[in-house]
Design a protein around this motif. Structure first.
Motif, mmCIF file in Angstrom:
data_model
loop_
_atom_site.group_PDB
_atom_site.id
_atom_site.type_symbol
_atom_site.label_atom_id
_atom_site.label_comp_id
_atom_site.label_asym_id
_atom_site.label_seq_id
_atom_site.Cartn_x
_atom_site.Cartn_y
_atom_site.Cartn_z
ATOM 1 N N LEU A 218 0.484 -24.567 52.088
ATOM 2 C CA LEU A 218 1.641 -23.337 51.467
ATOM 3 C C LEU A 218 2.380 -22.763 52.590
ATOM 4 O O LEU A 218 3.585 -22.863 52.519
ATOM 5 N N GLY A 219 1.738 -22.610 53.755
ATOM 6 C CA GLY A 219 2.626 -22.197 54.800
ATOM 7 C C GLY A 219 3.778 -23.221 55.184
ATOM 8 O O GLY A 219 4.855 -22.648 55.399
ATOM 9 N N ALA A 220 3.475 -24.498 55.245
ATOM 10 C CA ALA A 220 4.442 -25.400 55.427
ATOM 11 C C ALA A 220 5.497 -25.374 54.349
ATOM 12 O O ALA A 220 6.812 -25.647 54.740
ATOM 13 N N ALA A 221 5.177 -25.124 53.323
ATOM 14 C CA ALA A 221 6.101 -25.163 51.942
ATOM 15 C C ALA A 221 7.052 -24.011 52.125
ATOM 16 O O ALA A 221 8.174 -24.272 51.985
ATOM 17 N N VAL A 222 6.456 -22.954 52.676
ATOM 18 C CA VAL A 222 7.400 -21.765 52.528
ATOM 19 C C VAL A 222 8.320 -22.045 54.009
ATOM 20 O O VAL A 222 9.604 -21.639 53.810
ATOM 21 N N VAL A 223 8.074 -22.524 55.076
ATOM 22 C CA VAL A 223 8.878 -22.753 56.151
ATOM 23 C C VAL A 223 9.877 -23.800 55.751
ATOM 24 O O VAL A 223 11.274 -23.324 56.006
ATOM 25 N N LEU A 265 14.775 -12.451 50.357
ATOM 26 C CA LEU A 265 14.104 -13.718 50.355
ATOM 27 C C LEU A 265 13.776 -14.475 51.965
ATOM 28 O O LEU A 265 12.464 -14.859 51.930
ATOM 29 N N LEU A 266 14.873 -14.868 52.322
ATOM 30 C CA LEU A 266 15.007 -15.666 53.565
ATOM 31 C C LEU A 266 14.121 -15.163 54.680
ATOM 32 O O LEU A 266 13.368 -15.690 55.555
ATOM 33 N N TYR A 267 14.356 -13.704 54.778
ATOM 34 C CA TYR A 267 13.673 -12.938 55.908
ATOM 35 C C TYR A 267 12.027 -13.128 55.549
ATOM 36 O O TYR A 267 11.395 -13.279 56.578
ATOM 37 N N LEU A 268 11.644 -12.976 54.219
ATOM 38 C CA LEU A 268 10.303 -12.962 54.080
ATOM 39 C C LEU A 268 9.624 -14.605 54.220
ATOM 40 O O LEU A 268 8.529 -14.543 54.838
ATOM 41 N N ALA A 269 10.516 -15.616 53.751
ATOM 42 C CA ALA A 269 10.143 -16.682 53.965
ATOM 43 C C ALA A 269 9.862 -17.273 55.582
ATOM 44 O O ALA A 269 9.048 -17.873 55.816
ATOM 45 N N MET A 270 10.857 -16.596 56.208
ATOM 46 C CA MET A 270 10.827 -16.852 57.741
ATOM 47 C C MET A 270 9.807 -16.534 58.377
ATOM 48 O O MET A 270 9.139 -16.777 59.531
#
Length: 364
Positions: A218-223, A265-270
């Protein structure tokens, strides 16, 4: 099973790490001598940028794990909802009546992370009654779609200006003709972040190796989501990255410079993607008991107690030795000193909470 035995130590450990990193940011707020903003790419250095950027992990991880903790508490939903409402309102009260007094701001009421955390808990009191999949869809929709509203600005909304600032756009407005309210943390999408953390709690069930694998994927997918969307530069953050005249390094820093107020969205994904990878790495039997990890585990078990202690300490120190004017190296020394000074009280209070299961202790 006793609730005390249901704690997942890697969650406490990650929470403690981000609390320690948060303290670095607040030391910078009180004592920095830099004549530029650390994220100002025209003037900052890579060291100042990194010192500020690493602290971006704190609020998203803390709010996310607050949702996870609510899921893992195993309270019946009516009991959990009551707790979330009462603790959430307590946090809002603390922000307005106590915490704001210690910040180096002049006048007014500044609504920051504890405010957002409190109202997110109040919202979660209703959301926990949704089926888990519906709650997860709600969380992802709020996180993923709220940037579509970036073009709506409070100044154009007339009597709804204040409401929009509280909901989605940082800014200041006056109340009762005089008091200035400065909204640092609009509530959208923090409510979605907490809801996502709650849904994430379901992935922490079962055998350790399997859950570590799920969290890592999951972490890799979000990155990966962050990298793809940020590279495309078309959606997910109101602040596009750009090629910088100072060279490739600062172009890379522009890539990492995502909007926090409100969190895009990108801040949270980052931030949440790497945090999930870190959680997977930390979820190893015995790691939380290692001597190097123990201080972070203690902080992670008494985060609000630590928060309420560290601000008066920084405020008092700034009054004593002078506020602002110190170089980056000195800030790191002060940071370590603050953590060392507060470890003892936090260790004591963690012991109190472990030995005493009184309900009121869950509010600190």
């Amino acid at each position: 099973m006793n609730r005390a035995t249901e704690r997942i130590e890697s969650v406490d450990l990650l929470r403690g790490i981000v609390m320690a990193i948060m303290t670095l940011d607040h030391v910078r707020d009180f004592f920095s001598g830099a004549q530029f903003g650390p994220m100002d790419l025209d003037h900052t250095t890579s060291a100042w940028f990194a010192t500020r950027w690493i602290t971006h992990f704190c609020a998203p991880v803390f709010v996310f794990l607050a949702g996870t903790g609510a899921y893992l508490s195993r309270r019946p939903k009516p009991e959990l909802a009551k707790f979330l409402v009462t603790r959430g309102l307590w946090l809002v009260f603390l922000e307005i009546a106590f915490i704001r007094l210690w910040w180096p701001f002049s006048g007014g009421v500044v609504l920051q992370v504890i405010w957002a955390l409190g109202w997110s808990m109040v919202a979660m009191a209703a959301l926990v009654f949704l089926p888990l999949r519906a709650l997860a869809v709600f969380a992802l929709a709020m996180i993923g779609l709220h940037n579509a509203l970036d073009g709506v600005h409070a100044e154009a909304l007339g009597p709804f200006k204040a409401l929009w600032m509280v909901a989605h756009e940082s800014g200041a407005f006056s109340m009762f003709g005089a008091t200035q309210i400065d909204v640092g943390y609009p509530l959208v999408p923090w409510i979605g972040v907490m809801a996502a953390g709650y849904a994430f709690g379901a992935l922490l069930q079962g055998e350790v190796a399997e859950r570590r694998r799920r969290i890592a994927w999951l972490g890799a997918a979000v990155v990966l989501l962050f990298i793809v969307l940020r590279a495309a530069n078309v959606y997910g953050d109101p602040q596009p990255w750009s090629v910088q005249p100072r060279g490739a390094l600062f172009t890379f820093l522009s890539f990492l410079k995502c909007s926090k107020y409100p969190p895009s969205l990108l801040y949270l994904a980052m931030t949440l993607g790497p945090a999930l990878l870190a959680l997977s790495a930390l979820d190893r039997p015995g790691l939380a008991r290692a001597s190097v990890a123990r201080p972070f585990l203690v902080l992670g078990r008494v985060p609000l107690f630590f928060y309420l202690l560290h601000l008066p300490l920084l405020h008092g120190a700034a009054r004593l030795v002078g506020q602002n004017g110190y170089d980056l190296g000195t800030l790191y020394v002060v940071w370590i000193a603050v953590l060392a000074l507060l470890y003892g009280p936090c260790h004591w209070f963690a012991g109190v909470k472990r030995r005493n299961r009184s309900a009121w202790l869950s509010y600190l």
